[in-house]
Scaffold this active site. Sequence first.
Site, PDB file in Angstrom:
ATOM      1  N   LYS A 194      -3.639  -1.978   1.586  1.00  0.00           N
ATOM      2  CA  LYS A 194      -2.428  -1.528   0.898  1.00  0.00           C
ATOM      3  C   LYS A 194      -2.268  -0.015   0.981  1.00  0.00           C
ATOM      4  CE  LYS A 194      -1.313  -3.921  -3.081  1.00  0.00           C
ATOM      5  NZ  LYS A 194      -1.668  -4.431  -4.441  1.00  0.00           N
ATOM      6  N   PHE A 195      -1.115   0.382   1.491  1.00  0.00           N
ATOM      7  CA  PHE A 195      -0.718   1.792   1.509  1.00  0.00           C
ATOM      8  C   PHE A 195       0.549   1.922   0.669  1.00  0.00           C
ATOM      9  CE2 PHE A 195      -2.536   1.415   5.942  1.00  0.00           C
ATOM     10  CZ  PHE A 195      -3.607   2.283   5.772  1.00  0.00           C
TER      11      PHE A 195
END
Length: 287
Positions: A113-114
């Site tokens: 996750k960014f």
Amino acid sequence: MRPETLKTRIFLDGGNPDETEQILGLLGFLDGQTTNPTLISKNPEARKRFDSGEKFSKEEILDFYRNVVTKISTLIPKGSISIEVYAVPTTTAPEMLKQGREMFSWIPNAHVKFPTATEGLKAATVAVKEGLRVNMTLCFTQEQAAAVYAATRGAKKGDIFVSPFIGRLDDKGENGMDVIARIIEMYRKGDGHVEVLTASVRKIDHLLCALKAGSDIVTAPFEVLKAWGEKGLPVPGPDYVYDSKGLKEVPYREIDLSKDWQQYDISHDLTVAGMERFSKDWDSLIK
Ligand code: G3P
């Protein structure tokens, strides 16, 4: 057992493998799990350590996170497990990428996750080329979802998720469920390489509405999945109507998906606030 009419994949949103086990027992299936720094900070073992006044070193907290997702991965080996990088609003793309590469190596079924902010998107463009699976989190607008689409062009379906946070939009008086419907509608004009993962689900009606809207994935906390399981896993039919309880409608915007990702206006105060909140919860566990 998975209902035959259920097209959406169901994920648990949480940082405690005991909950994963319970939900698997209750629903009879689970397609994946999403984690984030706040959810890891709420893990009972982490709480115990925190309450006894004994905090983690930076290395220990990462080991702890890795152990948690490893356990979850063993419980859902065929699912996807999202692991989130640590990012404050000033964290750079190379810093995020470094963490993302490491996290991706922790388990065979990771999505990294960014944040859906400039540096997060920059990191995603490189990550995708390196073959990492990515979940772009803290998305609040159709335009941010368009940027995710553009930044990850060329990736294969299943490798990229976008996570619009509906509960946090509701908190501000905007109808979060509208944003899900708008993104799904916009993506119909695309090649289908980004899947919509409805996140920040607070109640069973969010879950039901996301199923009706045709979200590819919904991630919901333990209590919501438990309530859904106890109701017998209802899948809404054509008669289902979501009651937005007077929340402000979010209109559809005509957005061209063929632009470069840098050309979209991706700024959103909730994305920044979200990074601040996640990092604060994470920092609270560290010596
Ligand atoms: O799925 C994202 C989620 O963990 C955030 O939920 O309730 O803190 O907005 P919430």
